[in-house]
Design an enzyme around this catalytic site. Sequence first.
Site, short mmCIF file in Angstrom:
data_model
loop_
_atom_site.label_atom_id
_atom_site.label_comp_id
_atom_site.label_asym_id
_atom_site.label_seq_id
_atom_site.Cartn_x
_atom_site.Cartn_y
_atom_site.Cartn_z
N ASP A 103 17.09 42.32 -0.49
CA ASP A 103 15.92 43.18 -0.54
C ASP A 103 15.18 43.07 0.78
OD1 ASP A 103 16.12 44.14 -3.20
OD2 ASP A 103 15.40 42.22 -3.95
N THR A 142 38.13 1.36 -7.87
CA THR A 142 37.77 1.17 -6.46
C THR A 142 37.54 2.47 -5.70
OG1 THR A 142 40.08 1.11 -5.72
CG2 THR A 142 39.11 -0.96 -6.43
N GLU A 167 50.96 4.21 -3.72
CA GLU A 167 51.14 3.88 -5.12
C GLU A 167 52.53 4.26 -5.61
OE1 GLU A 167 48.02 5.76 -7.30
OE2 GLU A 167 46.48 4.35 -6.68
N GLU A 171 43.01 10.56 -11.43
CA GLU A 171 42.06 10.52 -12.55
C GLU A 171 40.62 10.76 -12.10
OE1 GLU A 171 45.53 7.89 -13.75
OE2 GLU A 171 44.32 8.22 -11.95
#
Length: 891
Positions: A336, A710, A680, A294
Site C-alpha cells: 500500500d 550432544t 556414525e 532425530e
Amino acid sequence: MTETAAADLTPDTAPDPLEPLPLLRRELHTGSLGLSSREAARRLAVYGPNEVRPTTRSSILRELLRQLVHPLALLLWAAAALAFIAAIPVLGWAIVAVVLVNAGFALVQERQAEKAVETLARYLPAQAQVIRDGRAQHVPARDLVPGDLIVLDEGDRIPADARLTKGGIEADLSMLTGESTPVERVAGPGLEGLSPLQEPNLVFSGTTATEGQAQAIVFATGDRTELGRIAALSQRTHREPSPLELQVKRVAWLIAAVAVAMGAVFLVTGVAVGLPLTDSLVFAIGLLVANVPEGLLPTITLALAVGVRVLARQGAVVKRLSAVETLGSTNVICTDKTGTLTRNQMRLHSTWTPAHGTASGTETAELVRAAARCTTVTREGDGALYGDPTEIALVEGVSQHAAPLDLADRDARRRACFRFDPRLRRMSVILDGEHGTLRVIVKGAPEAVLPLLAEGEPAGEAQDAADALAADGMRVLAVAVRELPPGSEAVVPRRQDVERDLHLLGLVGLYDPPRPEVAAAVRRCHEAGLTVHIVTGDNGATAAAVARAVGIGTPNLQVIAQSEAIDDHELDHLLRQDGTEIVFARSSPETKLKVADALRAHGQIVAMTGDGVNDAPALHRAHIGVAMGLSGTDVAREASTMVLTDDNFATIVTAIESGRRVYDNVRKFIVYIFAHLTPEVVPFLVFALSAGAVPLPLTVLQILAIDLGTETLPALALGRERAEPGIMSRPPRPSSQSVINKDMLVRSWGWLGTVSAALVMTAFFYVLWRAGWHPGDPTGPGSPLHHAYLTATTATFAGIVTCQVGTAVAARTDHAALRDIGFFTNPLLLAGIAFELVFTAALVYAPPLQNLFGTAALPLDVVLLISAFPPLVWGTDEIRRWVRRRHHRHS
C-alpha cells in the site's frame, strides 16, 4: 403478500440492489409496512439465519493423523521404536514427545483461516430494529431475511446488506475498506460503473452508522452478504505449504529411503560374508539409527521460533513459523502507499491562485480559509482534531497563511452542508456572508469542481496547475465560491442549484511525505533482487510521485491509472516485463487478489500488504500476507501471516533479511547434523566388510546419545548465527531450490564427514592396537580385551563428539572465513559446545552412565588425541572454503 409470491423467492434468485426502488420492492415483495411476521418466518426457513458460517471443520483426529505421518515424523517414530527395542524407554518417550509437540503445533496453524471467519462473525450485531407487521420492533439480527425493512440510527451496527429507502447516514466502512473516514450514504438512485462498496445508497453488514437516521430494505443476508462473500473467499484461499515444508518433506523421504536401503543391503551383505543373523540385525539397526537425523525436525522448529521472536522485537509479528523461511525467498513485494510508504500525516503543502500562481498573498489566505470552512472536522475536549485526515490538514494549514480557524464560529455561520459525495467527488457548505448575503463554498477533486465554474473562469489553466501538483505527489483540491443574493435563506436550497456558476479561488495541494527510512529500504530491496509494486486506491499521478520519491520504478515505472479495469491478459503482459515496477492506482481489494494470483502463476513468492476486511482474501492468497498493526482491521490481522506493529515498509525489508538469515542458518545446522552421519555409518561398514574381524566400533545407544543429546544445543545455537556479509546483495533464491543441495551433501557427508570418520576410526584402532589387539581377536564380555574394546568404542563416541565441535565452528559460515564473523560472536554456540563436552564427560566417567551406555574411562593420551580433532576438522574446511573463494575470484 401471497404464498405464490413467496415461492418466487429463493436464495439463488438474488435481486439487483441498484435497480429502481419500486422494482426492487416488487422483486422482494415488500411494501412500506415491511414484512409480516409469518412471511419473515417462511423466508427464514428458505434463506437460513443471517450469520457468517464457517465451512464444516474437518476432523481434528484426521488432521492430527496427517501430521503424525509426516515423513520426518515417521523417521522419528522409527527412532522411538528402535530406542524401545534397545531397552532405553526414556529416549523412546522423549522422541514420542517431540513428534506429538510438532504435530500439535502444525494442527494449530491449520485452524488459522477458520479463526479469520470467526472474527468476521463478531462484526454482526446481536439485535436489529425492523419494521414488521407495520410497526418497529427489535428482533435478533440472525432472524433478518431479504425484504425486511430495517431502521438505522446513529451508532447502530448494520445487520445486513441493504438499500436505503429513506433518509441518510454516515457509515464507517473501515472494516471493509480500511479507510477510516466515514462516508455518506443516502436514499437515491444507483449509479452505474461503481463497485458496490462505492455505491452511495448501499450499506453493508458489519459496518457502523456513525451519524444520521435512515430506513433500508435488506437485499442480502448471511453468507450472501459482502461480509459472507469475504468469509467464503478467506476459506477457499487455503494456505499452501511453504517451500521449506515441501523441501523438508522431500528430504525426509530421501533420508528414509537411503536409511532403509542401506540397512537392507548391508543386512544381506552381513549374512553373505558369514556374520551371525543377530549381529547382522544389530548392524542394520545401527545403520538405520545412524541415518535418521532425530534432532532435525525439532531443531528446525525451534530455530524458526527463534526467528519469530527476533522479528517481533523488530516490529514484525509472524504468526506461522514456516513463514520466516518463506520471507527469505520472497522476490516481490506489493505494498500500500498511505501509511506504509508514507507517514499518513497529511499536510498543506502548496497553493495556487489564478492571480498569482503559487505565490502567497491575500488571495492565498482567502483560498485556505475558505477550504478550511468547508470541512466537518471537530475538536474534542483534549484539544485534538478529529475527522478526515485531508480536512484536518486544511484546518491545521490555515495558520500558515492566516489566523487560525475558529471551529465554533465556522459552525455558527453555517446554514447548510452538502457532505462529500463519492459520486460527485466534492462537498459544499452555505455560510452567512456580508450584508445579509449567503456564500457557497465548494471543494473537491479538480475534475469535479472545474466544470462548475462560471463562463470566463480559468478552468484550463487551473487543470494544468492541478496536474503539475499531482505529478509532485500531492493530493489536489479545487476551491470555488458563489455569492447568493439576500433572501435566499428563505428557500431550502438544492445541491444542484448552488453548485454552479462558481468563482475559482484556487487549488490546494496536500502532501503526505514518504517515511524517511523507506528510500533506503527500497534501495536494499533492489540490491537484493526484489521487485516492489504499489497497489493503492489513490490517484495514479500522486502514487507515481511517491514511488519515484522513494526509488520504486528505477529505472522503469509503469502506472496503471484504473487498475480495476485491467484484464488478466494485460496483467500477465505487464508482470512479465523484466526491470519494471508497477503502480496499480485506483485499485480495489479485488485488484490485490488478482495481482497476487497472477504473480503466483508466474512462479513469484509474494508479500502483500493490506489493512481492510476486503483485503483478507488477498492476504490469504499471498505467500506472506502482511497486515497493518496500527491501522489494520481485526480480520486483516487474522488473515495475515505477519503483522507490522509500526505499519512501516522498512520493517518488511528487515523481515525479509531475517528470513534469509534464518534460511541460511537452517542450512548451517543441517550441514552440522549431516556431517556426523558419515562417522556414525563408517564403523558399521568396517564391521560388515571385515566380516566381524573388526568388532563393532560404535553402539546403537551411543548413536542415540549423539543424535538426541550432544548435537541438539549446538544445532540450536547455529540457528541464532548472525548473517554472513552480503546477505542482501544476492538475488532471492528460487523457490524450487532445495534446502539441501549437492554442495551441502558434498561438504557434510563427503568432506567434513569423511575427515571426521578417518579421525574417529584412527582413535578406535589406536586404543585396540595399544592393547595388543589383532583382527579376529575376541573382545566380548569375559575376554582379556573386553575393557580395551569398551575403551575403544568410547574413544569412537567421544571422537565423534569432538569432531562435532570442529564441525559446529566450520558450519558457522558457508563462504566467508571465520575471522569475518569472529570466533566469539555466537556465545550460545560456545555454551552449547561446553554442554556437549560436559555431557560426554558424564557418559564417559560417571559409573551409572557407563553401565547404561557401555562406555569406559579414557586415559590421558586418548583424551589428548581426540582433543586435536576439532581444529583438524575446522581447519581442513577453512582451507576448502579459502580455495573456493580464490577460485570464484579468478573465474
